[in-house]
Design a protein around this motif. Structure first.
Motif, PDB file in Angstrom:
ATOM      1  N   PRO A   1       0.802  -1.234   0.000  1.00 51.33           N
ATOM      2  CA  PRO A   1       0.000   0.000   0.000  1.00 51.33           C
ATOM      3  C   PRO A   1       0.828   1.275   0.000  1.00 51.33           C
ATOM      4  CG  PRO A   1       0.075  -0.900   2.201  1.00 51.33           C
ATOM      5  CD  PRO A   1       0.803  -1.883   1.320  1.00 51.33           C
ATOM      6  N   SER A   2       1.761   1.392  -0.947  1.00 54.59           N
ATOM      7  CA  SER A   2       2.541   2.610  -1.125  1.00 54.59           C
ATOM      8  C   SER A   2       3.119   2.598  -2.531  1.00 54.59           C
ATOM      9  CB  SER A   2       3.657   2.721  -0.082  1.00 54.59           C
ATOM     10  OG  SER A   2       4.467   1.562  -0.085  1.00 54.59           O
ATOM     11  N   ASN A   3       3.418   3.769  -3.057  1.00 54.40           N
ATOM     12  CA  ASN A   3       3.965   3.886  -4.406  1.00 54.40           C
ATOM     13  C   ASN A   3       5.484   3.865  -4.328  1.00 54.40           C
ATOM     14  OD1 ASN A   3       4.407   4.330  -7.098  1.00 54.40           O
ATOM     15  ND2 ASN A   3       3.656   6.435  -7.119  1.00 54.40           N
ATOM     16  N   LEU A   4       6.112   2.746  -4.749  1.00 61.15           N
ATOM     17  CA  LEU A   4       7.543   2.557  -4.592  1.00 61.15           C
ATOM     18  C   LEU A   4       8.213   2.265  -5.928  1.00 61.15           C
ATOM     19  CD1 LEU A   4       7.484   0.291  -1.398  1.00 61.15           C
ATOM     20  CD2 LEU A   4       8.190   2.691  -1.502  1.00 61.15           C
ATOM     21  N   PRO A   5       8.615   3.306  -6.675  1.00 60.60           N
ATOM     22  CA  PRO A   5       9.421   3.049  -7.871  1.00 60.60           C
ATOM     23  C   PRO A   5      10.767   2.454  -7.474  1.00 60.60           C
ATOM     24  CG  PRO A   5       9.354   5.395  -7.372  1.00 60.60           C
ATOM     25  CD  PRO A   5       8.396   4.735  -6.432  1.00 60.60           C
ATOM     26  N   MET A   6      11.516   1.959  -8.437  1.00 57.88           N
ATOM     27  CA  MET A   6      12.763   1.266  -8.144  1.00 57.88           C
ATOM     28  C   MET A   6      13.744   2.147  -7.373  1.00 57.88           C
ATOM     29  SD  MET A   6      13.977  -1.742  -8.493  1.00 57.88           S
ATOM     30  CE  MET A   6      15.472  -2.734  -8.613  1.00 57.88           C
ATOM     31  N   LYS A   7      13.803   3.436  -7.681  1.00 56.15           N
ATOM     32  CA  LYS A   7      14.747   4.316  -6.993  1.00 56.15           C
ATOM     33  C   LYS A   7      14.460   4.388  -5.494  1.00 56.15           C
ATOM     34  CE  LYS A   7      12.156   8.568  -8.080  1.00 56.15           C
ATOM     35  NZ  LYS A   7      11.776   8.880  -6.689  1.00 56.15           N
ATOM     36  N   ASP A   8      13.181   4.278  -5.113  1.00 55.72           N
ATOM     37  CA  ASP A   8      12.836   4.291  -3.692  1.00 55.72           C
ATOM     38  C   ASP A   8      13.097   2.936  -3.043  1.00 55.72           C
ATOM     39  OD1 ASP A   8      12.090   6.926  -3.785  1.00 55.72           O
ATOM     40  OD2 ASP A   8       9.965   6.523  -4.065  1.00 55.72           O
ATOM     41  N   LEU A   9      12.853   1.863  -3.783  1.00 57.23           N
ATOM     42  CA  LEU A   9      13.143   0.530  -3.247  1.00 57.23           C
ATOM     43  C   LEU A   9      14.635   0.378  -2.962  1.00 57.23           C
ATOM     44  CD1 LEU A   9      10.879  -1.740  -5.491  1.00 57.23           C
ATOM     45  CD2 LEU A   9      10.636  -1.370  -3.031  1.00 57.23           C
ATOM     46  N   LEU A  10      15.481   0.938  -3.840  1.00 59.07           N
ATOM     47  CA  LEU A  10      16.928   0.809  -3.669  1.00 59.07           C
ATOM     48  C   LEU A  10      17.450   1.621  -2.491  1.00 59.07           C
ATOM     49  CD1 LEU A  10      18.062   0.902  -7.412  1.00 59.07           C
ATOM     50  CD2 LEU A  10      18.212  -1.046  -5.840  1.00 59.07           C
ATOM     51  N   LYS A  11      16.651   2.542  -1.969  1.00 61.83           N
ATOM     52  CA  LYS A  11      17.040   3.316  -0.797  1.00 61.83           C
ATOM     53  C   LYS A  11      16.770   2.562   0.506  1.00 61.83           C
ATOM     54  CE  LYS A  11      16.129   7.795  -2.987  1.00 61.83           C
ATOM     55  NZ  LYS A  11      15.255   9.009  -2.956  1.00 61.83           N
ATOM     56  N   MET A  12      16.027   1.478   0.421  1.00 62.53           N
ATOM     57  CA  MET A  12      15.680   0.713   1.608  1.00 62.53           C
ATOM     58  C   MET A  12      16.867  -0.122   2.052  1.00 62.53           C
ATOM     59  SD  MET A  12      11.734  -0.389   0.793  1.00 62.53           S
ATOM     60  CE  MET A  12      11.346  -0.516   2.532  1.00 62.53           C
ATOM     61  N   LYS A  13      16.836  -0.545   3.303  1.00 63.26           N
ATOM     62  CA  LYS A  13      17.894  -1.357   3.876  1.00 63.26           C
ATOM     63  C   LYS A  13      17.550  -2.840   3.783  1.00 63.26           C
ATOM     64  CE  LYS A  13      20.161   2.314   5.242  1.00 63.26           C
ATOM     65  NZ  LYS A  13      21.440   2.709   4.605  1.00 63.26           N
ATOM     66  N   LYS A  14      18.576  -3.666   3.744  1.00 66.07           N
ATOM     67  CA  LYS A  14      18.344  -5.107   3.760  1.00 66.07           C
ATOM     68  C   LYS A  14      17.600  -5.489   5.032  1.00 66.07           C
ATOM     69  CE  LYS A  14      20.733  -9.547   3.543  1.00 66.07           C
ATOM     70  NZ  LYS A  14      22.052 -10.245   3.493  1.00 66.07           N
ATOM     71  N   ASN A  15      16.689  -6.421   4.915  1.00 62.00           N
ATOM     72  CA  ASN A  15      15.843  -6.931   6.001  1.00 62.00           C
ATOM     73  C   ASN A  15      14.706  -5.979   6.376  1.00 62.00           C
ATOM     74  OD1 ASN A  15      17.409  -9.257   6.152  1.00 62.00           O
ATOM     75  ND2 ASN A  15      18.743  -8.404   7.736  1.00 62.00           N
ATOM     76  N   SER A  16      14.551  -4.888   5.621  1.00 57.07           N
ATOM     77  CA  SER A  16      13.384  -4.035   5.844  1.00 57.07           C
ATOM     78  C   SER A  16      12.122  -4.806   5.452  1.00 57.07           C
ATOM     79  CB  SER A  16      13.470  -2.762   4.995  1.00 57.07           C
ATOM     80  OG  SER A  16      14.563  -1.967   5.374  1.00 57.07           O
ATOM     81  N   CYS A  17      11.047  -4.579   6.180  1.00 59.18           N
ATOM     82  CA  CYS A  17       9.785  -5.259   5.908  1.00 59.18           C
ATOM     83  C   CYS A  17       8.809  -4.306   5.231  1.00 59.18           C
ATOM     84  CB  CYS A  17       9.173  -5.804   7.197  1.00 59.18           C
ATOM     85  SG  CYS A  17      10.110  -7.156   7.936  1.00 59.18           S
ATOM     86  N   LEU A  18       8.117  -4.816   4.236  1.00 62.70           N
ATOM     87  CA  LEU A  18       7.091  -4.048   3.535  1.00 62.70           C
ATOM     88  C   LEU A  18       5.723  -4.630   3.848  1.00 62.70           C
ATOM     89  CD1 LEU A  18       8.586  -3.657  -0.068  1.00 62.70           C
ATOM     90  CD2 LEU A  18       8.282  -1.846   1.613  1.00 62.70           C
ATOM     91  N   PRO A  19       4.765  -3.802   4.276  1.00 61.35           N
ATOM     92  CA  PRO A  19       3.400  -4.314   4.448  1.00 61.35           C
ATOM     93  C   PRO A  19       2.801  -4.661   3.100  1.00 61.35           C
ATOM     94  CG  PRO A  19       3.435  -1.925   4.677  1.00 61.35           C
ATOM     95  CD  PRO A  19       4.866  -2.364   4.579  1.00 61.35           C
ATOM     96  N   THR A  20       1.903  -5.614   3.078  1.00 61.45           N
ATOM     97  CA  THR A  20       1.204  -5.972   1.842  1.00 61.45           C
ATOM     98  C   THR A  20      -0.287  -5.736   2.020  1.00 61.45           C
ATOM     99  OG1 THR A  20       0.697  -8.295   2.370  1.00 61.45           O
ATOM    100  CG2 THR A  20       2.918  -7.802   1.524  1.00 61.45           C
ATOM    101  N   LEU A  21      -1.038  -5.915   0.950  1.00 60.22           N
ATOM    102  CA  LEU A  21      -2.484  -5.759   1.008  1.00 60.22           C
ATOM    103  C   LEU A  21      -3.173  -6.991   1.577  1.00 60.22           C
ATOM    104  CD1 LEU A  21      -3.268  -3.911  -2.353  1.00 60.22           C
ATOM    105  CD2 LEU A  21      -2.792  -2.957  -0.090  1.00 60.22           C
TER     106      LEU A  21
END
Length: 344
Positions: free
Chosen positions: A114-134
């Motif tokens: 439930p968020s708009n995450l283009p690749m450039k934003d995904l690459l800013k995340m840290k390893k083992n970060s968790c993303l909520p799903t629908l």
């Protein structure tokens, strides 16, 4: 001699597949309950015709025809959040589930965040970060990231087609496989090794009484009393939860409210996923998060008074990670969330 059918496997015939997939989508759509949240207009959840067509064309060009069909037939299926990131699985996986509408619904919602995450934003995340799903109370994890190569894996599945489609409120990425889905371990879905809410074999229970005690000992006595009084209903409705985030206001004056109103207010302050202060800080503004009050989501916003990005529904998180453990986290917020619609 009778002629052999032209297709030895039904999913090899496009016409038959589209018919089957359409019937599956119709079945899925009937299982969705309408959103009665008056504060959110239905049009916010539905792609307009142009956007739907453009997204479908992009998916088809890259070989994701089945997801494209689903998006055309029933765009609301995945766009039930104001912003969405779709991880498009390949045609073979969708084909194998098209005869199981309930499972297909879970599959699709588990592959959308439930968020708009283009690749450039995904690459800013840290390893083992968790993303909520629908898929309520289920997460996926960033398991590998290489900013130099611009590559990333989620639940050990590589994003093969980054930024397959980008819109104002939606990003679509193609992936090489499928994420693990707890309800169907025998269908080769991959388990997230870091997000504990994905693990179905042990199914840890949340120690709610411990949360109540910690709230009381950290000065949140009123909220602790309120939570304790509505616990039976929460435990009944969310027996499968393995992690939560408790957003507790510094001052809580609703303890004397009616039982039904208190129950709704308390549920609105709890997320069915464990998100640390750092993880929340990585979420883009306007990301939508589920709460325990069904059909009432929380939005990552900027605090209008302090211009602080780390705020939910314009309420600042003034002290993050007040208490943090594997199954829950407690954050202190500056005030209770606006509850006008509950009081009307």
């Amino acid at each position: 001699m009778a002629t052999e059918p032209s297709c030895s496997h039904w999913w090899h015939c496009p016409i038959y597949f589209v018919i089957s997939l359409t019937l599956a989508v119709i079945s899925i759509s009937s299982s969705f309950r309408p959103n009665t949240n008056k504060a959110i207009a239905p049009n916010r959840f539905i792609l307009n015709n142009t956007l739907s067509l453009n997204a479908s064309l992009s998916l088809r060009r890259k070989g994701f025809s089945n997801i494209a069909t689903l998006l055309n037939v029933y765009p609301e299926l995945l766009l039930i959040s104001p912003e969405t990131t779709i991880f498009a699985v390949d045609d073979a996986i969708i084909s194998s589930f098209s005869l199981y509408p309930t499972v297909l619904k879970q599959l699709l919602r588990y592959h959308a965040s439930p968020s708009n995450l283009p690749m450039k934003d995904l690459l800013k995340m840290k390893k083992n970060s968790c993303l909520p799903t629908l898929l309520e109370s289920k997460n996926v994890a960033v398991t590998k990231i290489d900013t130099g190569k611009g590559s990333i894996e989620i639940n050990n599945v590589s994003i093969s087609h980054p930024d397959l489609f980008l819109g104002d409120s939606i990003s679509i990425h193609g992936i090489l496989g499928a994420f693990y889905l707890p309800e169907n371990e025998d269908r080769s879905f991959r388990r997230s090794p870091t997000c504990e809410s994905n693990v179905s074999d042990s199914k840890p229970k949340i120690n709610w009484e411990r949360i109540v005690r910690l709230l009381g000992s950290n000065g949140f006595v009123s909220f602790a009393i309120g939570l304790h009084s509505v616990l039976p209903g929460i435990v009944r409705d969310y027996s499968g939860l393995s992690s939560v985030t408790v957003l507790v206001p510094t001052s809580f004056s609703f303890v004397a409210a009616s039982p039904s109103l208190l129950d709704r207010i308390v549920r609105f302050h709890i997320l069915p996923v464990r998100l640390t202060e750092k993880e929340m800080g990585l979420l883009p503004e306007k990301s939508s998060l589920f709460t325990l009050l069904r059909s009432h989501n929380m939005t990552v916003t900027e605090n209008v008074e302090t211009a602080t990005v780390l705020a939910l529904n314009e309420v600042e998180i003034i002290r993050g990670d007040v208490y943090l453990c594997d199954e829950f986290v407690i954050h202190e917020i500056s005030r209770p969330f606006q509850l006008d619609e509950f009081l009307s």
